[in-house]
Design a protein around this motif. Sequence first.
Motif, PDB file in Angstrom:
ATOM      1  N   PHE A 159      -2.611   5.886  -3.389  1.00 39.93           N
ATOM      2  CA  PHE A 159      -2.989   5.507  -4.609  1.00 39.93           C
ATOM      3  C   PHE A 159      -2.582   3.487  -4.182  1.00 39.93           C
ATOM      4  N   THR A 160      -3.334   2.514  -5.374  1.00 43.71           N
ATOM      5  CA  THR A 160      -2.602   1.814  -5.772  1.00 43.71           C
ATOM      6  C   THR A 160      -3.181   0.713  -7.020  1.00 43.71           C
ATOM      7  N   TYR A 203      -3.935  -3.659 -15.267  1.00 41.28           N
ATOM      8  CA  TYR A 203      -3.247  -3.241 -14.365  1.00 41.28           C
ATOM      9  C   TYR A 203      -5.387  -3.076 -13.755  1.00 41.28           C
ATOM     10  N   GLU A 204      -5.653  -2.049 -12.521  1.00 37.28           N
ATOM     11  CA  GLU A 204      -6.278  -1.691 -11.822  1.00 37.28           C
ATOM     12  C   GLU A 204      -5.335  -0.884 -10.796  1.00 37.28           C
ATOM     13  N   VAL A 205      -5.178   0.479 -10.750  1.00 36.89           N
ATOM     14  CA  VAL A 205      -5.785   1.777  -9.918  1.00 36.89           C
ATOM     15  C   VAL A 205      -6.262   1.926  -9.449  1.00 36.89           C
ATOM     16  N   VAL A 262       2.408  -5.620  -6.796  1.00 36.40           N
ATOM     17  CA  VAL A 262       1.528  -4.310  -6.185  1.00 36.40           C
ATOM     18  C   VAL A 262       2.656  -2.536  -6.210  1.00 36.40           C
ATOM     19  N   ALA A 263       1.798  -1.856  -6.493  1.00 37.92           N
ATOM     20  CA  ALA A 263       2.866  -0.719  -6.129  1.00 37.92           C
ATOM     21  C   ALA A 263       2.061   0.251  -5.222  1.00 37.92           C
ATOM     22  N   THR A 264       2.538   0.427  -4.211  1.00 45.08           N
ATOM     23  CA  THR A 264       1.655   1.830  -3.348  1.00 45.08           C
ATOM     24  C   THR A 264       2.149   2.692  -3.991  1.00 45.08           C
ATOM     25  N   PHE A 265       1.771   4.269  -3.627  1.00 50.52           N
ATOM     26  CA  PHE A 265       2.581   5.310  -3.878  1.00 50.52           C
ATOM     27  C   PHE A 265       1.421   6.984  -3.387  1.00 50.52           C
TER      28      PHE A 265
END
Length: 354
Positions: free
Chosen positions: A117-118, A161-163, A139-142
Amino acid sequence: TKAFNFTVTLSDDTINGAYGQMRFTNGVATFTLKDGESITAVGLPVDVTYTVTEDDYSSEGYTTTSTGATGTIAKGETAKAEFTNDKQSEPPTPETGNLTVSKTVTGAGDKTKAFNFTVTLSDDTINGAYGQMRFTDGVATFALKDGESITAEGLPANITYEVTEAEANADGYTTTSTGATGTITNGETAKAEFTNDKQSEQPPEPPTPVTGNLTVSKTVTGAGDKTKAFTFTITLSDTSVNGTFGDITFTNGIAIFTLKHGENKAAIGLPANLSYEIVESDNEGYIVTATNSKGEIKDNETVNAEFVNEKPDGSPDTGHSTSIPACLTVMAASAVVIKIGLDEDKKKKRRQTK
């Protein structure tokens, strides 16, 4: 209304007792003052030096400034030590909210598979850890597996936000989501929920068989018997065809049935691309005209095989063969018999004359 603590320390530690409003012990006096208050030491020895200190209140948000906090007692004068404590209004607590992203896998999906996911924020100045998410330039990624979730805490309110999921609708999964985009609201937790469904793989559908139809019809004309049943035999090139197809039943690729004048039968759904031959029997004495008595079954087409049996007017319908060649043979035989009879009569008359 708050009382602040002060200490006055003199250079002469032999000074003890009350001096005006201050009481010294070994040259030190302590007291408290509130806003607007003051205190004076009267009759201090000339030329002693002093230092006035106030406890530190910076942890409570105060900023302290002073004048005359140190000096020397001069004859006939009053030294002044003035302290000002300033406290600004507390800055408003920043408005923040949270964002939780969760993953669910249903159907035949792999519940141990990690999906990537981003999260992208509208404010690219956000960096560092916010709860369980770490952002770089907003920006976060996991990765998440089935049943897992992750929460970003303390995000600034009113940013959007957008996922996105990297594996969405890939590898046989159908991905649905709610809350994949939105706005962080003060004091609330936005929820982005992703579900990946994977149905059990089904074997491919068998190809639809190509089929066609065959119709056989009977017409009797002239003096023919319109109540008579004529026998038909259909022979297919494929002897494995068995069962009932429409009005006609086949056994090992052969069907036998009867038709009277005006009747017809249809074989529906025969395998296409095989050949057929239709033979009519029990038609002695009739002139038979047939169309499409031989041919091939075509895909999605109907072949019409038409049989017309004609018996000329005046020909008796005996139920036996009365074809023209047979009639000629009978006539010829009759002529021979008549001639033989005439010859015998002539011979008898000659014997009687003698």
